[in-house]
Design an enzyme around this catalytic site. Structure first.
Site, short mmCIF file in Angstrom:
data_model
loop_
_atom_site.label_atom_id
_atom_site.label_comp_id
_atom_site.label_asym_id
_atom_site.label_seq_id
_atom_site.Cartn_x
_atom_site.Cartn_y
_atom_site.Cartn_z
N CYS A 42 -37.18 27.70 -14.44
CA CYS A 42 -37.20 28.37 -15.74
C CYS A 42 -36.85 27.35 -16.83
O CYS A 42 -36.08 26.42 -16.61
CB CYS A 42 -36.20 29.52 -15.76
SG CYS A 42 -36.23 30.46 -17.31
N ASP A 44 -34.98 27.82 -19.23
CA ASP A 44 -33.61 28.08 -19.69
C ASP A 44 -32.78 26.79 -19.68
O ASP A 44 -32.72 26.09 -18.67
CB ASP A 44 -32.97 29.13 -18.76
CG ASP A 44 -31.67 29.68 -19.32
OD1 ASP A 44 -30.74 28.89 -19.56
OD2 ASP A 44 -31.59 30.91 -19.54
N ARG A 46 -29.80 26.29 -19.39
CA ARG A 46 -28.62 26.25 -18.53
C ARG A 46 -28.96 25.93 -17.07
O ARG A 46 -28.08 25.94 -16.22
CB ARG A 46 -27.91 27.62 -18.59
CG ARG A 46 -27.38 27.94 -19.98
CD ARG A 46 -27.03 29.41 -20.10
NE ARG A 46 -28.21 30.27 -20.00
CZ ARG A 46 -28.20 31.59 -20.07
NH1 ARG A 46 -27.05 32.21 -20.24
NH2 ARG A 46 -29.31 32.29 -19.99
N HIS A 98 -33.35 32.18 -11.85
CA HIS A 98 -31.89 32.27 -12.01
C HIS A 98 -31.49 33.67 -12.44
O HIS A 98 -32.19 34.32 -13.21
CB HIS A 98 -31.40 31.23 -13.03
CG HIS A 98 -31.91 31.46 -14.42
ND1 HIS A 98 -31.14 32.01 -15.42
CD2 HIS A 98 -33.13 31.25 -14.97
CE1 HIS A 98 -31.87 32.10 -16.53
NE2 HIS A 98 -33.08 31.66 -16.29
N CYS A 101 -31.67 35.85 -16.14
CA CYS A 101 -32.83 35.25 -16.82
C CYS A 101 -33.30 36.13 -17.99
O CYS A 101 -33.61 37.32 -17.80
CB CYS A 101 -33.97 35.06 -15.82
SG CYS A 101 -35.45 34.31 -16.53
#
Ligand SMILES: [Zn+2]
Length: 211
Positions: A42, A44, A46, A98, A101
């Site tokens: 992803c 993302d 993080r 994750h 998400c």
């Protein structure tokens, strides 16, 4: 210093630090990349592939998009997959979602995210629809989103096996193995939820017999 200038400053410190530890570090990497893994994760911020797996530059070939989707008309993803499998000859392809998400949560909502994002998120809504009975039975919304995250990773991994790129490599070179993982933002741990070893049987409808 402006925020982006801090990045450039930190980069200089990082490069100097690497050289101090290992004077050949950049020379070696500049000449060769032989990663064993393709990571489809992803976007993302993080979930940085190298950092959470303790790997160094040169060890993982990376593709990231919102909610780690494998779309069969996505030229970007397919180019990365073909290059990694055919040219770099990776031994493992990892789809890593994750928990928590934002893409998964957005797909579960009825909000209009406007046309391009709606189009992207529709793929996750389809995963929900295919598993509606199981998901609707989960009362807690966060737990339902977590389960959809796992089901989404499984679906995307199976989609990889439907490509001629993977099927051809399986047939001729018995690689790569496919893995579906989910990373936990709260504890930093990866949960392996699905695996397809090279040569695993797939629905005959998607199998090419004349490769
Ligand atoms: Zn995400």
């Amino acid at each position: 210093m402006k925020s982006y200038e801090v990045l450039l400053h930190e980069n200089k410190l990082w490069a100097a630090g690497k050289l101090a530890q290992d004077p050949d570090f950049f020379d070696r990497l500049a000449h060769l990349q032989t990663p064993e893994f393709l990571w489809i994760g992803c976007s993302d911020s993080r979930v940085p592939a190298n950092e959470i797996t303790g790997t160094a530059p040169g060890e993982i070939f990376v593709h990231r998009n919102i909610a780690n989707l494998v779309i069969h008309t996505d030229v970007n993803l397919l180019s990365v997959l073909e290059y990694a499998v055919v040219h770099l000859k990776v031994r493992h392809v990892i789809v890593c979602g994750h928990y928590g998400c934002g893409g998964i949560k957005a797909a579960m909502s009825s909000k209009d995210y406007k046309q391009v994002l709606n189009m992207w998120l529709r793929n996750i809504k389809d995963v929900y629809r295919h598993n509606r009975k199981e998901l609707d039975a989960i009362g807690d919304e966060e737990q339902r989103a977590d389960r959809l995250t796992e089901l989404n990773v499984m679906e995307q991994t199976m989609r990889l096996a439907k490509t001629s790129i993977i099927q051809k490599a399986w047939k001729n070179e018995q690689r790569p193995d496919l893995h579906g993982w989910v990373y936990g933002l709260k504890d930093g741990l990866i949960n392996p939820v699905f695996e397809m070893k090279a040569g695993s049987p797939i629905d005959p409808l998607y199998e090419f017999t004349d490769l």
